[in-house]
Design a protein around this motif. Structure first.
Motif, PDB file in Angstrom:
ATOM      1  N   PHE A   1       9.292   7.931   6.749  1.00 56.06           N
ATOM      2  CA  PHE A   1       8.849   6.884   5.818  1.00 56.06           C
ATOM      3  C   PHE A   1       7.600   6.133   6.267  1.00 56.06           C
ATOM      4  CE2 PHE A   1      11.292   4.131   8.632  1.00 56.06           C
ATOM      5  CZ  PHE A   1      12.389   4.931   8.967  1.00 56.06           C
ATOM      6  N   ALA A   2       7.271   6.108   7.556  1.00 62.39           N
ATOM      7  CA  ALA A   2       6.093   5.350   8.016  1.00 62.39           C
ATOM      8  C   ALA A   2       4.838   5.922   7.342  1.00 62.39           C
ATOM      9  CB  ALA A   2       5.963   5.449   9.532  1.00 62.39           C
ATOM     10  N   THR A   3       3.973   5.046   6.851  1.00 61.29           N
ATOM     11  CA  THR A   3       2.782   5.489   6.123  1.00 61.29           C
ATOM     12  C   THR A   3       1.600   5.668   7.075  1.00 61.29           C
ATOM     13  OG1 THR A   3       2.000   3.227   5.736  1.00 61.29           O
ATOM     14  CG2 THR A   3       3.517   4.168   4.081  1.00 61.29           C
ATOM     15  N   CYS A   4       0.603   6.425   6.598  1.00 61.40           N
ATOM     16  CA  CYS A   4      -0.606   6.615   7.417  1.00 61.40           C
ATOM     17  C   CYS A   4      -1.269   5.268   7.697  1.00 61.40           C
ATOM     18  CB  CYS A   4      -1.570   7.568   6.715  1.00 61.40           C
ATOM     19  SG  CYS A   4      -0.986   9.267   6.751  1.00 61.40           S
ATOM     20  N   GLY A   5      -1.319   4.391   6.689  1.00 63.40           N
ATOM     21  CA  GLY A   5      -1.925   3.064   6.885  1.00 63.40           C
ATOM     22  C   GLY A   5      -1.196   2.282   7.958  1.00 63.40           C
TER      23      GLY A   5
ATOM     24  N   MET B   1       0.834  -1.216   0.000  1.00 65.05           N
ATOM     25  CA  MET B   1       0.000   0.000   0.000  1.00 65.05           C
ATOM     26  C   MET B   1       0.869   1.266   0.000  1.00 65.05           C
ATOM     27  SD  MET B   1      -3.182  -1.070   0.108  1.00 65.05           S
ATOM     28  CE  MET B   1      -4.124   0.326   0.696  1.00 65.05           C
ATOM     29  N   SER B   2       2.146   1.129  -0.377  1.00 67.02           N
ATOM     30  CA  SER B   2       3.061   2.270  -0.229  1.00 67.02           C
ATOM     31  C   SER B   2       3.050   3.231  -1.412  1.00 67.02           C
ATOM     32  CB  SER B   2       4.489   1.759   0.010  1.00 67.02           C
ATOM     33  OG  SER B   2       4.986   1.149  -1.164  1.00 67.02           O
ATOM     34  N   ARG B   3       2.293   2.913  -2.488  1.00 67.84           N
ATOM     35  CA  ARG B   3       2.404   3.758  -3.676  1.00 67.84           C
ATOM     36  C   ARG B   3       1.112   4.397  -4.173  1.00 67.84           C
ATOM     37  NH1 ARG B   3       6.787   0.934  -7.696  1.00 67.84           N
ATOM     38  NH2 ARG B   3       8.559   1.421  -6.348  1.00 67.84           N
ATOM     39  N   GLY B   4       0.024   3.664  -4.119  1.00 74.09           N
ATOM     40  CA  GLY B   4      -1.162   4.093  -4.861  1.00 74.09           C
ATOM     41  C   GLY B   4      -2.067   5.095  -4.157  1.00 74.09           C
ATOM     42  N   PHE B   5      -1.809   5.386  -2.883  1.00 74.80           N
ATOM     43  CA  PHE B   5      -2.808   6.110  -2.082  1.00 74.80           C
ATOM     44  C   PHE B   5      -2.186   7.403  -1.539  1.00 74.80           C
ATOM     45  CE2 PHE B   5      -3.631   1.713  -2.447  1.00 74.80           C
ATOM     46  CZ  PHE B   5      -4.994   1.633  -2.704  1.00 74.80           C
ATOM     47  N   THR B   6      -1.901   8.325  -2.459  1.00 75.86           N
ATOM     48  CA  THR B   6      -1.073   9.493  -2.115  1.00 75.86           C
ATOM     49  C   THR B   6      -1.872  10.797  -1.972  1.00 75.86           C
ATOM     50  OG1 THR B   6      -0.654   9.774  -4.463  1.00 75.86           O
ATOM     51  CG2 THR B   6       1.001   8.548  -3.224  1.00 75.86           C
ATOM     52  N   ASP B   7      -3.204  10.720  -2.045  1.00 73.56           N
ATOM     53  CA  ASP B   7      -4.001  11.958  -1.892  1.00 73.56           C
ATOM     54  C   ASP B   7      -3.745  12.571  -0.523  1.00 73.56           C
ATOM     55  OD1 ASP B   7      -5.062  11.417  -4.271  1.00 73.56           O
ATOM     56  OD2 ASP B   7      -7.079  10.891  -3.546  1.00 73.56           O
ATOM     57  N   LEU B   8      -3.647  13.903  -0.502  1.00 76.74           N
ATOM     58  CA  LEU B   8      -3.443  14.582   0.769  1.00 76.74           C
ATOM     59  C   LEU B   8      -4.073  15.965   0.693  1.00 76.74           C
ATOM     60  CD1 LEU B   8      -2.128  14.953   3.563  1.00 76.74           C
ATOM     61  CD2 LEU B   8       0.001  15.545   2.411  1.00 76.74           C
ATOM     62  N   ALA B   9      -4.997  16.269   1.609  1.00 79.67           N
ATOM     63  CA  ALA B   9      -5.625  17.602   1.625  1.00 79.67           C
ATOM     64  C   ALA B   9      -5.788  18.055   3.072  1.00 79.67           C
ATOM     65  CB  ALA B   9      -6.998  17.531   0.956  1.00 79.67           C
TER      66      ALA B   9
ATOM     67  N   SER C   1      -0.848   5.699   1.699  1.00 80.07           N
ATOM     68  CA  SER C   1       0.597   5.710   1.384  1.00 80.07           C
ATOM     69  C   SER C   1       1.316   6.961   1.881  1.00 80.07           C
ATOM     70  CB  SER C   1       0.821   5.661  -0.140  1.00 80.07           C
ATOM     71  OG  SER C   1      -0.009   4.742  -0.767  1.00 80.07           O
ATOM     72  N   VAL C   2       0.556   7.987   2.258  1.00 79.08           N
ATOM     73  CA  VAL C   2       1.162   9.266   2.664  1.00 79.08           C
ATOM     74  C   VAL C   2       1.943   9.063   3.965  1.00 79.08           C
ATOM     75  CG1 VAL C   2       0.610  11.622   3.420  1.00 79.08           C
ATOM     76  CG2 VAL C   2      -0.690  10.565   1.558  1.00 79.08           C
TER      77      VAL C   2
ATOM     78  N   THR D   1      -7.456   2.446   3.505  1.00 82.03           N
ATOM     79  CA  THR D   1      -7.079   3.135   2.264  1.00 82.03           C
ATOM     80  C   THR D   1      -6.902   4.642   2.475  1.00 82.03           C
ATOM     81  OG1 THR D   1      -9.419   3.112   1.698  1.00 82.03           O
ATOM     82  CG2 THR D   1      -8.036   1.463   0.628  1.00 82.03           C
ATOM     83  N   ALA D   2      -7.555   5.213   3.505  1.00 86.04           N
ATOM     84  CA  ALA D   2      -7.378   6.652   3.786  1.00 86.04           C
ATOM     85  C   ALA D   2      -7.672   6.926   5.258  1.00 86.04           C
ATOM     86  CB  ALA D   2      -8.299   7.494   2.913  1.00 86.04           C
ATOM     87  N   VAL D   3      -7.071   8.020   5.764  1.00 85.00           N
ATOM     88  CA  VAL D   3      -7.224   8.393   7.173  1.00 85.00           C
ATOM     89  C   VAL D   3      -7.613   9.871   7.249  1.00 85.00           C
ATOM     90  CG1 VAL D   3      -6.060   8.500   9.424  1.00 85.00           C
ATOM     91  CG2 VAL D   3      -5.308   6.815   7.724  1.00 85.00           C
ATOM     92  N   ARG D   4      -8.566  10.186   8.127  1.00 84.05           N
ATOM     93  CA  ARG D   4      -8.866  11.589   8.416  1.00 84.05           C
ATOM     94  C   ARG D   4      -8.241  11.906   9.773  1.00 84.05           C
ATOM     95  NH1 ARG D   4     -13.029  15.649   7.297  1.00 84.05           N
ATOM     96  NH2 ARG D   4     -13.767  16.533   9.252  1.00 84.05           N
ATOM     97  N   TRP D   5      -7.198  12.754   9.737  1.00 78.90           N
ATOM     98  CA  TRP D   5      -6.449  13.087  10.957  1.00 78.90           C
ATOM     99  C   TRP D   5      -6.959  14.388  11.557  1.00 78.90           C
ATOM    100  CZ3 TRP D   5      -3.289   9.448  12.684  1.00 78.90           C
ATOM    101  CH2 TRP D   5      -2.572   8.640  11.809  1.00 78.90           C
ATOM    102  N   ARG D   6      -7.023  14.471  12.865  1.00 73.20           N
ATOM    103  CA  ARG D   6      -7.227  15.741  13.554  1.00 73.20           C
ATOM    104  C   ARG D   6      -5.854  16.377  13.737  1.00 73.20           C
ATOM    105  NH1 ARG D   6      -7.864  17.051  19.060  1.00 73.20           N
ATOM    106  NH2 ARG D   6      -7.685  14.881  19.733  1.00 73.20           N
ATOM    107  N   LEU D   7      -5.745  17.663  13.506  1.00 74.90           N
ATOM    108  CA  LEU D   7      -4.456  18.356  13.636  1.00 74.90           C
ATOM    109  C   LEU D   7      -4.501  19.302  14.831  1.00 74.90           C
ATOM    110  CD1 LEU D   7      -3.930  19.237   9.850  1.00 74.90           C
ATOM    111  CD2 LEU D   7      -2.960  17.286  11.099  1.00 74.90           C
ATOM    112  N   ASP D   8      -3.335  19.737  15.271  1.00 73.68           N
ATOM    113  CA  ASP D   8      -3.236  20.580  16.473  1.00 73.68           C
ATOM    114  C   ASP D   8      -2.294  21.749  16.180  1.00 73.68           C
ATOM    115  OD1 ASP D   8      -4.190  20.619  19.115  1.00 73.68           O
ATOM    116  OD2 ASP D   8      -2.224  20.033  19.884  1.00 73.68           O
ATOM    117  N   PRO D   9      -2.546  22.926  16.764  1.00 77.76           N
ATOM    118  CA  PRO D   9      -1.616  24.043  16.550  1.00 77.76           C
ATOM    119  C   PRO D   9      -0.210  23.725  17.076  1.00 77.76           C
ATOM    120  CG  PRO D   9      -3.651  24.802  17.576  1.00 77.76           C
ATOM    121  CD  PRO D   9      -3.699  23.304  17.593  1.00 77.76           C
ATOM    122  N   ILE D  10       0.805  24.190  16.346  1.00 79.83           N
ATOM    123  CA  ILE D  10       2.194  23.984  16.798  1.00 79.83           C
ATOM    124  C   ILE D  10       2.475  24.956  17.947  1.00 79.83           C
ATOM    125  CG2 ILE D  10       4.626  24.129  16.108  1.00 79.83           C
ATOM    126  CD1 ILE D  10       3.653  23.613  13.196  1.00 79.83           C
ATOM    127  N   PRO D  11       2.856  24.442  19.120  1.00 77.45           N
ATOM    128  CA  PRO D  11       3.107  25.357  20.247  1.00 77.45           C
ATOM    129  C   PRO D  11       4.271  26.289  19.907  1.00 77.45           C
ATOM    130  CG  PRO D  11       3.005  23.085  20.984  1.00 77.45           C
ATOM    131  CD  PRO D  11       3.062  23.038  19.499  1.00 77.45           C
TER     132      PRO D  11
END
Ligand SMILES: Cc1cc2nc3c(=O)[nH]c(=O)nc-3n(C[C@H](O)[C@H](O)[C@H](O)COP(=O)(O)OP(=O)(O)OC[C@H]3O[C@@H](n4cnc5c(N)ncnc54)[C@H](O)[C@@H]3O)c2cc1C
Length: 495
Positions: free
Chosen positions: A101-105, A54-62, A75-76, A202-212
């Motif tokens: 190098f570690a992927t989201c999956g 799964m390291s190549r085909g799943f590169t969408d990132l928004a 793959s991101v 195949t995809a992950v929705r991540w919550r993000l946090d402000p950088i201190p």
């Protein structure tokens, strides 16, 4: 640390490919092994089956900075998520050292973590949604707090059992997280950390946090392990963003490292520079009586210099003499915080008893340390000694109320010891989970639920018994190890 030749390698380019592959596998009862960057340490990414790369085909990132979320294909990498979030002053806080190098999956599947986990938790806390392909080929989106229809539910008795039997460690990537599932009722909590055994992500929705905005820190040296262990609860109470141990077993491999029994690197993130500096002062003053060495840094640049000693650890271990190899077989145990001193002492004793040097380092603030075993593989009985070390460390973890994996997962390596940690009744619940998601056992068999012929050291990549591979590939793999070149995609090694 394993070498197992797969039956086949599939490289899907999109979700439709994964669906077709899973449907075909279900028809033919072929086992599939999901795989990201292949950096996982417990052997969940290799096996005698078909690899699904799964390291190549799943590169969408928004990134949606207003909602503070990122949607990333499987793959991101962690580094790519953070690079995209940084211009908005955002980040994904848990920071695996393998983030380049570690992927989201892979991170979701292992419930990955890192130095900052002591303050921000493992990736579990930051997963808002998952897109998965299930074992029957259906595609599903699972979201937090939406009361999704679940494949698996727990009775009140099972919930009581889980509350009783799950060890009380700050981190855990050992088996299905039924304790977290009991608390949240969110299916995501069963899927995170399921090591490719329940579904393919195949995809992950991540919550993000402000950088201190402000950071400061200190390197604190101790003359003995007891003094270090005593300092941990105090330092944790100051809410560090990292609290990392470098034991003497590791320091001796690092040129110019301070010569003390052990070092702690403490990092503090705060809203103001004064607060960041102030807390470093509090830490040093509070430990004045027990410190054998102190260096402080009041900004990011100075702190980067302090971290240098930690960064040199992996490369220095990679360049051992050719007779000695670094093998991660007891590398990921986690104990309740108050047992850390006893755990490190027990590890050192077991190492001496079995004549296998170890290097100990890692996430002291979570009671979680990594242990690289460094056997001399020219010694005739090294494999037996390594197995005895594995068994002794398992006993030690059981005695201290620990778990066999804090962040890497149990994979094939530790699947066979899970029942000893949780007991037969919880293990029966794990079997129920597996059956609910994967009734034909086509997804990563032998991982989490052990194979009937489980043998943790049977398929090591080194020694006489290692499976034969072409010389040029063996040389390239060895170069990766010697140069700590873990970011080189394994598929490229065959070009
Ligand atoms: C130098 C080095 C440093 C490391 N540091 C850390 C650290 O600080 N913290 C940490 O947590 N780990 C660390 N690791 C271990 C490893 O990087 C993590 O476990 C990582 O999360 C694995 O990601 P991966 O993409 O390489 O997955 P893989 O190794 O390819 O797979 C790991 C597991 O996830 C499953 N999997 C992979 N992709 C999917 C998918 N799309 N769907 C379903 N299942 C999937 C696999 O079946 C397997 O069981 C380190 C490893 C190395 C080599």
């Amino acid at each position: 640390m394993y070498r197992i030749i797969p039956d086949a390698v599939a490289i899907p380019q999109d979700t439709a490919d994964v669906v077709a592959l899973v449907q075909r596998a279900a028809e033919r009862r072929t086992a599939l092994i999901p795989r990201g960057a292949g950096s996982g340490m417990a052997g969940g990414n290799v096996g005698p089956a078909a690899i699904v790369d799964m390291s190549r085909g799943f590169t969408d990132l928004a990134v949606d900075h207003e909602k503070r979320v990122a949607r990333a294909g499987a793959s991101v990498t962690w580094a790519q998520v953070n690079e995209a979030a940084k211009p908005y002053g955002l980040r994904l806080p848990p920071d695996p050292s393998s983030g380049l190098f570690a992927t989201c999956g892979g991170m979701v599947a292992t419930n990955a973590a890192g130095p900052r986990t002591v303050r921000y938790g493992s990736v579990r806390r930051w997963v808002e949604g998952l897109e998965i392909v299930e074992a029957d080929g259906s595609v599903r989106t699972v979201q937090r707090e939406t009361g999704n229809e679940k494949r698996f539910t727990l009775t009140a008795d099972s919930r009581r059992l889980i509350a009783e039997r799950f060890p009380k460690t700050r981190k855990n990537s050992s088996g299905y997280a039924l304790d977290r599932f009991t608390e949240s009722g969110d299916e995501i909590d069963v899927l995170v950390g399921s090591e490719g055994t329940l579904a393919i992500v195949t995809a992950v929705r991540w919550r993000l946090d402000p950088i201190p905005p402000h950071t400061a820190g200190a390197v604190l040296g101790f003359a003995d392990l007891g003094a270090m262990a005593d300092a941990i609860p105090f330092l944790v109470s100051l809410q560090p963003s990292a609290l990392e141990l470098l034991d003497d077993t590791l320091l001796r491999f690092i040129p110019d490292a301070p010569r003390t029994a052990c070092l702690l690197i403490a990092e503090f993130e705060r809203e103001t520079a004064t607060a960041a500096r102030g807390v470093v002062g509090d830490a040093v003053r509070g430990l004045k009586q027990s410190l054998a060495h102190v260096e402080t840094a009041v900004d990011r640049k100075g702190l980067d210099q302090l971290w240098q000693v930690r960064r040199l650890a992996s490369p220095s271990l990679a360049r051992l003499p050719s007779s000695q190899r670094s093998l991660q077989v007891i590398e990921d145990g986690c104990v309740p915080l108050e047992q850390l001193g006893e755990y490190v002492t027990g590890l050192r004793d077991a190492s001496t008893r079995h004549g296998i040097p170890v290097a100990i380092f890692g996430h002291a603030g979570d009671g979680h340390v990594h242990v690289n075993a460094l056997p001399d593989i020219t010694r005739p009985s090294w494999r037996d000694a390594l197995r005895r070390l594995f068994d002794d460390v398992t006993e030690l973890l059981l005695r201290l109320g620990g778990v066999p994996s804090g962040e890497h997962g149990v994979g094939r390596l530790r699947a066979g010891v899970l029942e000893r940690f949780y007991g037969g009744e919880v293990m029966a619940l794990f079997h129920d989970v597996k059956r609910a998601y994967d009734p034909l056992t086509i997804l990563n068999p032998g991982v989490i639920i052990p194979a009937t012929d489980w043998s943790p050291l049977a398929a090591l990549k080194v020694g006489d018994g290692a499976a034969p591979i072409p010389d040029d590939i063996a040389t390239r793999l060895r170069d990766v190890e010697r140069n700590a070149g873990w970011a080189i995609p394994k598929l490229e090694l065959t070009n």
